[in-house]
Design an enzyme around this catalytic site. Sequence first.
Site, PDB file in Angstrom:
ATOM      1  N   GLY A  33      -9.814 -13.863  11.721  1.00  0.00           N
ATOM      2  CA  GLY A  33     -10.861 -14.234  12.426  1.00  0.00           C
ATOM      3  C   GLY A  33     -12.312 -14.339  11.958  1.00  0.00           C
ATOM      4  O   GLY A  33     -13.250 -14.026  12.925  1.00  0.00           O
ATOM      5  N   ASP A  36     -17.760 -12.966  22.492  1.00  0.00           N
ATOM      6  CA  ASP A  36     -16.588 -13.129  21.722  1.00  0.00           C
ATOM      7  C   ASP A  36     -15.511 -14.258  22.198  1.00  0.00           C
ATOM      8  O   ASP A  36     -14.961 -14.749  21.393  1.00  0.00           O
ATOM      9  CB  ASP A  36     -15.720 -11.782  21.838  1.00  0.00           C
ATOM     10  CG  ASP A  36     -15.903 -10.593  21.008  1.00  0.00           C
ATOM     11  OD1 ASP A  36     -16.762 -10.901  19.929  1.00  0.00           O
ATOM     12  OD2 ASP A  36     -15.733  -9.543  21.473  1.00  0.00           O
ATOM     13  N   LYS A  57     -17.214  -1.268  23.026  1.00  0.00           N
ATOM     14  CA  LYS A  57     -17.915  -2.457  23.950  1.00  0.00           C
ATOM     15  C   LYS A  57     -17.652  -2.148  25.387  1.00  0.00           C
ATOM     16  O   LYS A  57     -18.684  -2.723  26.130  1.00  0.00           O
ATOM     17  CB  LYS A  57     -17.084  -3.711  23.701  1.00  0.00           C
ATOM     18  CG  LYS A  57     -17.235  -4.267  22.271  1.00  0.00           C
ATOM     19  CD  LYS A  57     -16.431  -5.613  21.940  1.00  0.00           C
ATOM     20  CE  LYS A  57     -16.664  -5.986  20.505  1.00  0.00           C
ATOM     21  NZ  LYS A  57     -15.652  -6.902  19.869  1.00  0.00           N
ATOM     22  N   VAL A 105       0.758  -0.063  27.958  1.00  0.00           N
ATOM     23  CA  VAL A 105       1.086  -1.327  28.766  1.00  0.00           C
ATOM     24  C   VAL A 105       0.116  -0.969  30.118  1.00  0.00           C
ATOM     25  O   VAL A 105      -0.205  -2.205  30.347  1.00  0.00           O
ATOM     26  CB  VAL A 105       2.660  -0.977  29.336  1.00  0.00           C
ATOM     27  CG1 VAL A 105       2.965  -2.346  30.038  1.00  0.00           C
ATOM     28  CG2 VAL A 105       3.369  -0.798  27.925  1.00  0.00           C
ATOM     29  N   GLY A 131     -11.515  -4.023  23.612  1.00  0.00           N
ATOM     30  CA  GLY A 131     -12.726  -4.823  23.973  1.00  0.00           C
ATOM     31  C   GLY A 131     -12.542  -6.341  23.430  1.00  0.00           C
ATOM     32  O   GLY A 131     -12.952  -7.055  24.194  1.00  0.00           O
ATOM     33  N   ALA A 132     -12.008  -6.287  22.408  1.00  0.00           N
ATOM     34  CA  ALA A 132     -11.925  -7.765  21.928  1.00  0.00           C
ATOM     35  C   ALA A 132     -11.071  -8.480  22.918  1.00  0.00           C
ATOM     36  O   ALA A 132     -11.253  -9.665  23.091  1.00  0.00           O
ATOM     37  CB  ALA A 132     -11.377  -7.774  20.473  1.00  0.00           C
TER      38      ALA A 132
HETATM   39  P1  NAP Z   1     -10.507  -1.407  20.747  1.00  0.00           P
HETATM   40  O1  NAP Z   1     -11.195  -1.478  21.910  1.00  0.00           O
HETATM   41  O2  NAP Z   1     -10.369  -0.272  19.917  1.00  0.00           O
HETATM   42  O3  NAP Z   1      -8.995  -2.045  20.884  1.00  0.00           O
HETATM   43  C1  NAP Z   1      -8.021  -1.543  19.958  1.00  0.00           C
HETATM   44  C2  NAP Z   1      -6.686  -2.298  20.484  1.00  0.00           C
HETATM   45  O4  NAP Z   1      -5.693  -2.330  19.437  1.00  0.00           O
HETATM   46  C3  NAP Z   1      -5.967  -1.661  21.613  1.00  0.00           C
HETATM   47  O5  NAP Z   1      -5.268  -2.605  22.351  1.00  0.00           O
HETATM   48  C4  NAP Z   1      -4.856  -0.707  21.053  1.00  0.00           C
HETATM   49  O6  NAP Z   1      -3.850  -0.589  21.724  1.00  0.00           O
HETATM   50  C5  NAP Z   1      -4.427  -1.571  19.840  1.00  0.00           C
HETATM   51  N1  NAP Z   1      -4.044  -0.932  18.606  1.00  0.00           N
HETATM   52  C6  NAP Z   1      -4.661  -0.374  17.451  1.00  0.00           C
HETATM   53  N2  NAP Z   1      -3.842   0.125  16.623  1.00  0.00           N
HETATM   54  C7  NAP Z   1      -2.550  -0.545  16.933  1.00  0.00           C
HETATM   55  C8  NAP Z   1      -1.225  -0.341  16.449  1.00  0.00           C
HETATM   56  N3  NAP Z   1      -0.963   0.240  15.494  1.00  0.00           N
HETATM   57  N4  NAP Z   1      -0.328  -0.995  16.892  1.00  0.00           N
HETATM   58  C9  NAP Z   1      -0.289  -1.838  18.167  1.00  0.00           C
HETATM   59  N5  NAP Z   1      -1.658  -1.884  18.833  1.00  0.00           N
HETATM   60  C10 NAP Z   1      -2.599  -1.133  18.198  1.00  0.00           C
HETATM   61  O7  NAP Z   1     -10.887  -2.486  19.558  1.00  0.00           O
HETATM   62  P2  NAP Z   1     -11.522  -3.998  19.718  1.00  0.00           P
HETATM   63  O8  NAP Z   1     -12.904  -3.949  20.084  1.00  0.00           O
HETATM   64  O9  NAP Z   1     -10.774  -4.782  20.855  1.00  0.00           O
HETATM   65  O10 NAP Z   1     -11.186  -4.797  18.428  1.00  0.00           O
HETATM   66  C11 NAP Z   1      -9.934  -5.061  17.785  1.00  0.00           C
HETATM   67  C12 NAP Z   1     -10.016  -5.660  16.633  1.00  0.00           C
HETATM   68  O11 NAP Z   1     -10.437  -7.287  16.600  1.00  0.00           O
HETATM   69  C13 NAP Z   1     -10.673  -5.330  15.463  1.00  0.00           C
HETATM   70  O12 NAP Z   1     -10.102  -5.241  14.383  1.00  0.00           O
HETATM   71  C14 NAP Z   1     -12.130  -5.892  15.611  1.00  0.00           C
HETATM   72  O13 NAP Z   1     -12.642  -5.769  14.189  1.00  0.00           O
HETATM   73  C15 NAP Z   1     -11.661  -7.450  15.824  1.00  0.00           C
HETATM   74  N6  NAP Z   1     -12.538  -8.131  16.291  1.00  0.00           N
HETATM   75  C16 NAP Z   1     -12.899  -9.217  15.758  1.00  0.00           C
HETATM   76  C17 NAP Z   1     -13.862 -10.058  16.363  1.00  0.00           C
HETATM   77  C18 NAP Z   1     -14.155 -11.308  15.411  1.00  0.00           C
HETATM   78  O14 NAP Z   1     -15.231 -11.979  15.840  1.00  0.00           O
HETATM   79  N7  NAP Z   1     -13.156 -11.948  14.428  1.00  0.00           N
HETATM   80  C19 NAP Z   1     -14.601  -9.905  17.453  1.00  0.00           C
HETATM   81  C20 NAP Z   1     -14.041  -8.702  18.211  1.00  0.00           C
HETATM   82  C21 NAP Z   1     -13.006  -7.911  17.599  1.00  0.00           C
HETATM   83  P3  NAP Z   1      -3.892   0.686  22.887  1.00  0.00           P
HETATM   84  O15 NAP Z   1      -4.493   0.150  23.709  1.00  0.00           O
HETATM   85  O16 NAP Z   1      -2.512   1.121  22.976  1.00  0.00           O
HETATM   86  O17 NAP Z   1      -4.407   2.131  22.054  1.00  0.00           O
END
Ligand code: NAP
Length: 264
Positions: A232, A100, A66, A152, A128-129
């Site tokens: 979600g 989002d 994103k 952090v 990104g979320a």
């Molecule tokens: P992203 O940009 O890759 O960010 C991932 C986040 O998860 C980071 O903050 C990362 O921490 C953290 N993380 C990953 N593994 C972890 C673990 N084992 N323990 C603790 N923290 C962990 O992904 P994103 O785009 O933000 O998406 C996140 C989730 O939201 C995805 O599963 C996505 O499918 C879901 N989502 C759903 C919707 C919906 O409409 N329902 C919309 C958007 C996203 P670090 O920064 O420390 O790496």
Amino acid sequence: MSDRYAVIGNPVAHSRSPAIHAEFARATGQDIDYGRIEAPLDAFAPAVERFRLSGGKGLNVTLPFKHEAFQLCARRSERALLAQAVNTIRFDDSYGDNTDGIGLIRDFSQNVKLPLNGKSVLLLGAGGAAQGVVGALLEAGVARLVIANRTVAKAKALAARFPGASACGYDALGSEGFDIVINATSAGLAGAAPPLPDGMLNKSTLAYDMVYGRDTPFLAAARKAGARASDGLGMLVEQAAESFFLWRGVRPATQPVLAKLRGS
Ligand code: NAP
């Protein structure tokens, strides 16, 4: 030929977006074809360009691209600028938006049916979320917003952009309770959960996991603790409706699609 759209991410096989947009198109009589693109982690921009050159009209962008999508777009909505993350690209005018935040807010008001105004909220994650929803949560009137993340520094950088939000690591979360805990991490996709202190999820908490289509350890822990739990899927449908509107100028009804996806 149908106008072509797709969701692009890595991984992307789990995405329900193609099914949702197919339902929206059917219900509104729009002639679109919506697919899935798994982009290599180090080659997002070329994958976007290939789709555009092959006649694609727009993309939904999911993890972990994103922020890269935000950097690619020549024009960006105010909410995308605030989030520094784009989940919807319209190629005609190289426009990037982030739906989002509005998707989450609409899911709370229309499906979860819990007012956000005045609530204390713990947001887990700073990817990104999470970036996409901080502005919308503050605008919805939450009384307190704390962002906790494994890295952090990322949580602190995100909170610094939004007066009214604060940040910390998981180990700094004390005994303070929150009305709502939103898991915006991707931990659930790997069968893991962010490490929360004991008692954080309890009978008076709403635990919301942005992940959908699976029972995550976070949601299982919430139910075990007597908390109300929500996945979600509603957010996904609501943010998709906003993307559909941006592309097609037509706002589809979301309730029938959500009910169909839930099999009810
Ligand atoms: P992203 O940009 O890759 O960010 C991932 C986040 O998860 C980071 O903050 C990362 O921490 C953290 N993380 C990953 N593994 C972890 C673990 N084992 N323990 C603790 N923290 C962990 O992904 P994103 O785009 O933000 O998406 C996140 C989730 O939201 C995805 O599963 C996505 O499918 C879901 N989502 C759903 C919707 C919906 O409409 N329902 C919309 C958007 C996203 P670090 O920064 O420390 O790496």
